[in-house]
Scaffold this motif. Structure first.
Motif, mmCIF file in Angstrom:
data_model
loop_
_atom_site.group_PDB
_atom_site.id
_atom_site.type_symbol
_atom_site.label_atom_id
_atom_site.label_comp_id
_atom_site.label_asym_id
_atom_site.label_seq_id
_atom_site.Cartn_x
_atom_site.Cartn_y
_atom_site.Cartn_z
ATOM 1 N N ASP A 93 0.804 -1.227 0.000
ATOM 2 C CA ASP A 93 0.000 0.000 0.000
ATOM 3 C C ASP A 93 0.834 1.273 0.000
ATOM 4 O O ASP A 93 0.306 2.375 0.184
ATOM 5 N N GLY A 94 2.134 1.117 -0.214
ATOM 6 C CA GLY A 94 3.031 2.269 -0.197
ATOM 7 C C GLY A 94 3.841 2.345 1.066
ATOM 8 O O GLY A 94 4.880 3.011 1.112
ATOM 9 N N LEU A 95 3.347 1.665 2.118
ATOM 10 C CA LEU A 95 4.084 1.640 3.386
ATOM 11 C C LEU A 95 4.427 0.222 3.821
ATOM 12 O O LEU A 95 5.507 -0.028 4.355
ATOM 13 N N SER A 96 3.497 -0.689 3.624
ATOM 14 C CA SER A 96 3.724 -2.064 4.065
ATOM 15 C C SER A 96 2.889 -3.013 3.228
ATOM 16 O O SER A 96 2.019 -2.598 2.456
ATOM 17 N N TRP A 97 3.166 -4.310 3.408
ATOM 18 C CA TRP A 97 2.408 -5.359 2.729
ATOM 19 C C TRP A 97 1.246 -5.759 3.631
ATOM 20 O O TRP A 97 1.440 -6.134 4.782
ATOM 21 N N VAL A 98 0.020 -5.661 3.120
ATOM 22 C CA VAL A 98 -1.159 -5.957 3.935
ATOM 23 C C VAL A 98 -2.040 -6.959 3.215
ATOM 24 O O VAL A 98 -2.097 -6.998 1.977
ATOM 25 N N THR A 99 -2.748 -7.755 4.002
ATOM 26 C CA THR A 99 -3.722 -8.708 3.477
ATOM 27 C C THR A 99 -5.118 -8.121 3.669
ATOM 28 O O THR A 99 -5.298 -7.167 4.436
ATOM 29 N N PRO A 100 -6.154 -8.654 2.975
ATOM 30 C CA PRO A 100 -7.492 -8.060 3.064
ATOM 31 C C PRO A 100 -8.012 -7.914 4.483
ATOM 32 O O PRO A 100 -8.727 -6.951 4.787
ATOM 33 N N ASP A 101 -7.667 -8.846 5.380
ATOM 34 C CA ASP A 101 -8.176 -8.746 6.743
ATOM 35 C C ASP A 101 -7.515 -7.628 7.538
ATOM 36 O O ASP A 101 -7.974 -7.286 8.629
ATOM 37 N N GLN A 102 -6.435 -7.048 6.981
ATOM 38 C CA GLN A 102 -5.744 -5.976 7.684
ATOM 39 C C GLN A 102 -6.113 -4.593 7.139
ATOM 40 O O GLN A 102 -5.583 -3.596 7.593
ATOM 41 N N THR A 103 -7.016 -4.556 6.204
ATOM 42 C CA THR A 103 -7.416 -3.284 5.611
ATOM 43 C C THR A 103 -8.895 -3.030 5.872
ATOM 44 O O THR A 103 -9.662 -3.948 6.150
ATOM 45 N N ALA A 104 -9.297 -1.781 5.779
ATOM 46 C CA ALA A 104 -10.705 -1.405 5.956
ATOM 47 C C ALA A 104 -11.400 -1.527 4.610
ATOM 48 O O ALA A 104 -11.710 -0.538 3.952
ATOM 49 N N GLY A 105 -11.628 -2.764 4.192
ATOM 50 C CA GLY A 105 -12.233 -3.004 2.891
ATOM 51 C C GLY A 105 -13.713 -2.655 2.880
ATOM 52 O O GLY A 105 -14.392 -2.692 3.901
#
Length: 349
Positions: free
Chosen positions: A105-117
Motif C-alpha cells: 500500500d506504499g508503506l507495508s504489505w497488507v492482506t485483506p483482513d488488515q485493511t478497511a475493505g
C-alpha cells in the motif's frame, strides 16, 4: 533516454552497446523474480541459513545481517547472492506461508483482513443481490469474541421500521423475533408465511411480558387472559375452563375457583328487629339466605357474618348446600331493623 524502464526499472539495451546479452539477461532475471510473484513469507527478519536460488521473501521489520536496512523490500536469492527489489504501491504477492494475497500500500504489505475493505455486495458460496447485499451459504456460521465479549447489532432507522431475525422454510417465513413495527420486542410464528401469531410480546417501556395466545406449561391447559377470569369448569381435578369465576345476582356475589373452592357473600338484606326474648337475651325472626350459587350437594359451607348493630351478633342454623337460616342475637332488645353481612365458604365441586 533512461537506461531503465519506467515501472519495473528493467535495464534497456542501448544503441551500439557491447555485450547486449548481459543487459538482456539481467532484465529477464528481474522479470523472472517479479512476474507471478509468490514469496515464502513476510515475517522473516534475517535470511534463511540455506537459501536456494529463486527463493523470495518480504523482509520483515528489524532486519539484520545481509538483510539489514531492507525492511519491506523483496529479497530474491540469485546466483550472485541476495538481490533486493523496492515494491511500488499496488504490487501483489502471494504469501505461501499464509495461503493468501498481500498488497503493497506504499508503506507495508497488507492482506485483506488488515485493511478497511468496503464492498457494495458480497456473496460467500451464494449470490448477493440488491436487497441481500451480504449472502452466505454454509452449514454453520461462527462469530466469536476477539478477547472479550461480542454483540450482534441490528440497527433500524426508526421505531416504525423492522429490526428482526427471520427464520424460513423453503424461503417462506415461519418464525420471527425482534422489534417489528415498534420498539417492543416480539416473537411471532407462522404456519404458511402469511398469517402470523404473536406468541410473546415484551413492552419496551415497561418490560412486562404478554402472551397473546395464552401460556401452556408442561402440557397443562392454556392459560390466557380469557381463561383466567370466566366460566369455571373442571374435569378430574384439572381446570377445563377459566381459573376464576366472579358474578353476582339478587342473592349476593360469588367467587368460584378452579380447584373447587367457592366463596359467596351478601350484605344487602336485614332482619326486622331483635326483640323476641330468648333466655337472658333477645333474638330476631329467622331470615333465609339463598346463596347466589349453590355449593356441592351434601357438603354444606361454613357460614359466618355480622350484624351492623351494636351488641349484636349473627347465628346461622343448619346451613344447607343452597341456603342458610340466619338470626341476629343480642343481650339488649332492638326494635329497629338490623343490617346483615354474611359469607359462606365451601366447595362447588
Amino acid at each position: 533516454m533512461s537506461d531503465t524502464t519506467d515501472i519495473l526499472e528493467l535495464p534497456l539495451i542501448l544503441p551500439a552497446q557491447a555485450q547486449k546479452h548481459v543487459t538482456h539477461n539481467e532484465a529477464l532475471l528481474l522479470l523472472d523474480a517479479l512476474v507471478q510473484l509468490a514469496v515464502a513469507d513476510r515475517d522473516r527478519s534475517a535470511p534463511p541459513a540455506l537459501p536456494v536460488a529463486g527463493d523470495r521473501h518480504i523482509v520483515a521489520a528489524g532486519a539484520t545481517g545481509l538483510w539489514a536496512g531492507q525492511e519491506g523490500q523483496l529479497a530474491v536469492m540469485t546466483a550472485a547472492g541476495w538481490q533486493f527489489l523496492a515494491p511500488r504501491p499496488g504490487w501483489q504477492a502471494y504469501l505461501l506461508s499464509e495461503a493468501r494475497l498481500a498488497v503493497y500500500d506504499g508503506l507495508s504489505w497488507v492482506t485483506p483482513d488488515q485493511t478497511a475493505g468496503s464492498f457494495a455486495r458480497l456473496g460467500i458460496s451464494a449470490t448477493a443481490d440488491a436487497v441481500n447485499r451480504l449472502a452466505l451459504a454454509s452449514p454453520a456460521v461462527l462469530m466469536s469474541h476477539a478477547g472479550a465479549g461480542m454483540q450482534l447489532k441490528l440497527n433500524k432507522a426508526s421505531a416504525a421500521e423492522t429490526g428482526s431475525l427471520l427464520f424460513q422454510t423453503g424461503w417462506s417465513g415461519r418464525a420471527e423475533m425482534g422489534c417489528t413495527g415498534s420498539d417492543d420486542f416480539a416473537v411471532k410464528v407462522s404456519a404458511d408465511g402469511s398469517a402470523w401469531q404473536v406468541a410473546l410480546a415484551l413492552g419496551a417501556a415497561t418490560g412486562i411480558a404478554d402472551f397473546p395466545q395464552g401460556l401452556r406449561v408442561a402440557g397443562s391447559p392454556v392459560c390466557s387472559r380469557a381463561s383466567l377470569v370466566g366460566t369455571v369448569t373442571q374435569s378430574a381435578g384439572l381446570p377445563t375452563g377459566a381459573v376464576l369465576e366472579r358474578g353476582s345476582n339478587a342473592s349476593g356475589s360469588w367467587l368460584r375457583l378452579a380447584d373447587g373452592t367457592q366463596i359467596c357473600w351478601h350484605h344487602g338484606f336485614s332482619v326486622a328487629n331483635v326483640s323476641t326474648a330468648l333466655g337472658a337475651g333477645f333474638t330476631s325472626p329467622a331470615v333465609s339466605w339463598s346463596y347466589p350459587q349453590s355449593f356441592l350437594a351434601g357438603s354444606a359451607p361454613v357460614v359466618s357474618g355480622l350484624a351492623d348493630g351494636v351488641d349484636c351478633w349473627l347465628a346461622a342454623a343448619a346451613p344447607s348446600a343452597s341456603s342458610a337460616s340466619l338470626r341476629v342475637l343480642s343481650f339488649l332488645s332492638k326494635a329497629g331493623s338490623q343490617a346483615l353481612r354474611v359469607m359462606a365458604v365451601g366447595r362447588w365441586i
